[in-house]
Design a protein around this motif. Structure first.
Motif: not given
Length: 92
Positions: A34, A89, A91
């Motif tokens: 991540s 973000s 991930r």
């Protein structure tokens, strides 16, 4: 004249030129975990995130799922998408 803005994340570094965003791994290794970064401005941006581990990634924006499953191919390690400015973000 186009303004160039630097993008700084813990694991990525990049540039923002007009409506284009490009990021690279900060330490020149494949991004396999991540990471996050922020983009400022207005309008729709075209994102090109490089140095990505092949497979399926999830893109979050402002803490909510933006793209649930984006495939990174093994032949280029690049993730493409379009979106507005904000906090992103990614991930696995």
């Amino acid at each position: 004249m186009q303004l160039v803005k630097r993008i700084d994340g813990e694991k990525v570094i990049g540039v923002q030129i007009a409506d284009r965003i490009t990021t690279f791994s900060r330490n020149f290794t494949t991004l396999d975990r991540s990471f996050s970064f922020s983009v400022e401005g207005k309008g729709i941006y075209k994102f090109v995130l490089t140095d990505m581990l092949p497979g399926t990634w999830q893109v979050m924006k402002e803490g909510k799922v933006f793209l649930p499953a984006v495939m990174v191919r093994s032949d280029d390690g690049i993730l493409y998408f379009e979106g507005l400015a904000g906090n992103y973000s990614l991930r696995r």
